[in-house]
Design a protein around this motif. Sequence first.
Motif, PDB file in Angstrom:
ATOM      1  N   TYR A  53       0.819  -1.214   0.000  1.00 22.35           N
ATOM      2  CA  TYR A  53       0.000   0.000   0.000  1.00 22.35           C
ATOM      3  C   TYR A  53       0.855   1.268   0.000  1.00 22.35           C
ATOM      4  O   TYR A  53       0.495   2.257  -0.631  1.00 22.35           O
ATOM      5  CB  TYR A  53      -0.964   0.015   1.190  1.00 22.35           C
ATOM      6  N   ALA A  54       1.966   1.227   0.742  1.00 23.04           N
ATOM      7  CA  ALA A  54       2.854   2.390   0.771  1.00 23.04           C
ATOM      8  C   ALA A  54       4.025   2.242  -0.201  1.00 23.04           C
ATOM      9  O   ALA A  54       4.771   3.198  -0.403  1.00 23.04           O
ATOM     10  CB  ALA A  54       3.384   2.619   2.187  1.00 23.04           C
ATOM     11  N   GLY A  55       4.192   1.053  -0.793  1.00 23.65           N
ATOM     12  CA  GLY A  55       5.241   0.843  -1.772  1.00 23.65           C
ATOM     13  C   GLY A  55       6.642   0.791  -1.202  1.00 23.65           C
ATOM     14  O   GLY A  55       7.619   1.025  -1.907  1.00 23.65           O
ATOM     15  N   VAL A  56       6.771   0.468   0.067  1.00 25.49           N
ATOM     16  CA  VAL A  56       8.083   0.383   0.710  1.00 25.49           C
ATOM     17  C   VAL A  56       8.730  -0.956   0.369  1.00 25.49           C
ATOM     18  O   VAL A  56       8.080  -2.003   0.493  1.00 25.49           O
ATOM     19  CB  VAL A  56       7.947   0.532   2.236  1.00 25.49           C
ATOM     20  N   PRO A  57       9.990  -0.973  -0.047  1.00 27.61           N
ATOM     21  CA  PRO A  57      10.664  -2.255  -0.317  1.00 27.61           C
ATOM     22  C   PRO A  57      10.622  -3.168   0.911  1.00 27.61           C
ATOM     23  O   PRO A  57      10.798  -2.709   2.044  1.00 27.61           O
ATOM     24  CB  PRO A  57      12.096  -1.840  -0.658  1.00 27.61           C
ATOM     25  N   ALA A  58      10.393  -4.457   0.690  1.00 29.30           N
ATOM     26  CA  ALA A  58      10.263  -5.403   1.807  1.00 29.30           C
ATOM     27  C   ALA A  58      11.501  -5.418   2.685  1.00 29.30           C
ATOM     28  O   ALA A  58      11.404  -5.471   3.919  1.00 29.30           O
ATOM     29  CB  ALA A  58       9.980  -6.804   1.254  1.00 29.30           C
ATOM     30  N   PHE A  81      12.675   5.356   5.228  1.00 35.78           N
ATOM     31  CA  PHE A  81      13.368   4.633   6.295  1.00 35.78           C
ATOM     32  C   PHE A  81      13.323   5.418   7.599  1.00 35.78           C
ATOM     33  O   PHE A  81      12.999   4.866   8.661  1.00 35.78           O
ATOM     34  CB  PHE A  81      14.816   4.366   5.891  1.00 35.78           C
ATOM     35  N   LEU A  82      13.655   6.705   7.539  1.00 37.07           N
ATOM     36  CA  LEU A  82      13.686   7.531   8.745  1.00 37.07           C
ATOM     37  C   LEU A  82      12.296   7.646   9.359  1.00 37.07           C
ATOM     38  O   LEU A  82      12.145   7.549  10.587  1.00 37.07           O
ATOM     39  CB  LEU A  82      14.242   8.917   8.427  1.00 37.07           C
ATOM     40  N   TYR A  83      11.277   7.845   8.526  1.00 38.15           N
ATOM     41  CA  TYR A  83       9.913   7.983   9.058  1.00 38.15           C
ATOM     42  C   TYR A  83       9.461   6.683   9.720  1.00 38.15           C
ATOM     43  O   TYR A  83       8.930   6.692  10.843  1.00 38.15           O
ATOM     44  CB  TYR A  83       8.931   8.365   7.953  1.00 38.15           C
ATOM     45  N   THR A 105       6.842   8.970  -1.275  1.00 38.26           N
ATOM     46  CA  THR A 105       8.004   9.589  -1.871  1.00 38.26           C
ATOM     47  C   THR A 105       8.887   8.519  -2.502  1.00 38.26           C
ATOM     48  O   THR A 105       8.823   7.347  -2.119  1.00 38.26           O
ATOM     49  CB  THR A 105       8.818  10.365  -0.818  1.00 38.26           C
ATOM     50  N   ASN A 106       9.686   8.918  -3.453  1.00 37.86           N
ATOM     51  CA  ASN A 106      10.629   7.990  -4.077  1.00 37.86           C
ATOM     52  C   ASN A 106      11.914   7.843  -3.270  1.00 37.86           C
ATOM     53  O   ASN A 106      12.767   7.031  -3.611  1.00 37.86           O
ATOM     54  CB  ASN A 106      10.971   8.475  -5.494  1.00 37.86           C
ATOM     55  N   SER A 107      12.055   8.645  -2.220  1.00 32.88           N
ATOM     56  CA  SER A 107      13.260   8.613  -1.402  1.00 32.88           C
ATOM     57  C   SER A 107      13.157   7.520  -0.343  1.00 32.88           C
ATOM     58  O   SER A 107      12.362   7.628   0.600  1.00 32.88           O
ATOM     59  CB  SER A 107      13.486   9.976  -0.731  1.00 32.88           C
TER      60      SER A 107
END
Length: 461
Positions: free
Chosen positions: A44-49, A115-117, A108-110
């Motif tokens: 849903y957030a598109g974060v790499p596993a 990671f920090l959030y 975001t694409n960053s």
Amino acid sequence: MNQSTTKETKIGFLTRVAYGSGDVACNIVYGMISTLLVLFYTDYAGVPAYLAGLVMLISRIFDGVSDVVMGYIVSRTHSLFGQSRPWIIRMALPYAIGAVLLFTIPQTNSTVIQFLYIFITYNFVTTICYTAINLPYGSLSVMMTRDGHEREILSIFRMAMSPFGRIIAATFTLPLVRFLGNDQAAWIKAMALWSVLAVIMLAFCFARCKETVHIEAREKQGDLPLLKHLSVLVKNRYFWAVLILWALQGTLQTVTGTILPYYCKYIYHDESWMYSTLYLVETLTIVVAVILCPLLRRRVSKSQAIFIGSLLCVGSQLLFMLNPYSFQWCMVTIILRGIGQAPLSAFIFSMIGDVVEYGQWKTHIRQESFIFSGGSVGAKVGMGAAQAAITGIMTACGYISSTSADVVQPQMAIDSIRYIYIFAPIILMVVAMIVCALYRLDKMYPQIMKDLEEREAQGTL
């Protein structure tokens, strides 16, 4: 009076329900973290596993330190409401707010920003708020009564009720998210609703559960240095036994809760109702079986009951291997696995209370908060390591994190999901069987309590 003032006091039904409500509240939030949070991050957030797993693994280091620190803080807390009880109400609102913040991850694409959030919000909820509520909550039962039977009943109420927190989190969240729009905003709204319920139940727990155990000899002894507590704790062999069992319980629930939505999505090709149904059925099975566990205790000790249950869990997984692609067969085997999990869920926290008494008997030092905090470290490390291992294996096998519903996963990634779901519970429950086979405290406990009663009557621990 030198002995506990609650030794012969029966705890009322409403107080037992209030105590159980505290863990329901904790599990509404932590249930999301241990089941659906990884799915939210990746799909849903598109974060790499791998990024989600890395945060959870690193966070366990901070989490372990925070548990020890919180145990020390609780041991030195002296308020109108006692040692453990005030922390339940103090941290309720921050815990609820932090839970909502978990799902407001910026798009975001960053990967650095993500990671920090994730790192900050995840640690605020788990390392700080959850620790500051759940650790005092766990040690509260030992401060409510020293009667072994009453502690068992409190533990059974806790573990019969706590799954309803996970039911709310894991079973109802995905359908609610779909109803609210099936996007990130829908997750935020769902978590806000669950957080309000959590605050209400924590307030109920605080209002009804009173600390009534007062040992004059312990109060005369005063506060001990942190290093002294740690030195005594690590020499308590049964502390290590319950730490492992608590870690295995949390890890098993985390493994099955985390991997099951992926299993349903990519093997059964349905991530919503099949997952919700399977999770609900297994959880309700655990609830019913936990309620019936006192019948089993009439014939066997707590460690023997856990051994039998663990053996049943292993058997259920072996049966599942006969037809891992059948939803109906999965339903049958998770019912068996739920029955097998019940003794560990029902008795682990009363066993931790037994270890408190054993520690006092062995060393003349009573360590409610430190024993619970140390055990909590093991549980959290196990859960964090499990999530990190799952995401690491999936990433190594080529799993693709994406917000798109059309993504096609490589066969190796799908196979990794299947193997994790089948074999991880087997490994965990075999370890539980080994620990229980070596456990001897159940036989010693009656004599330990008799000796403590005589010592405290003379004004010593």
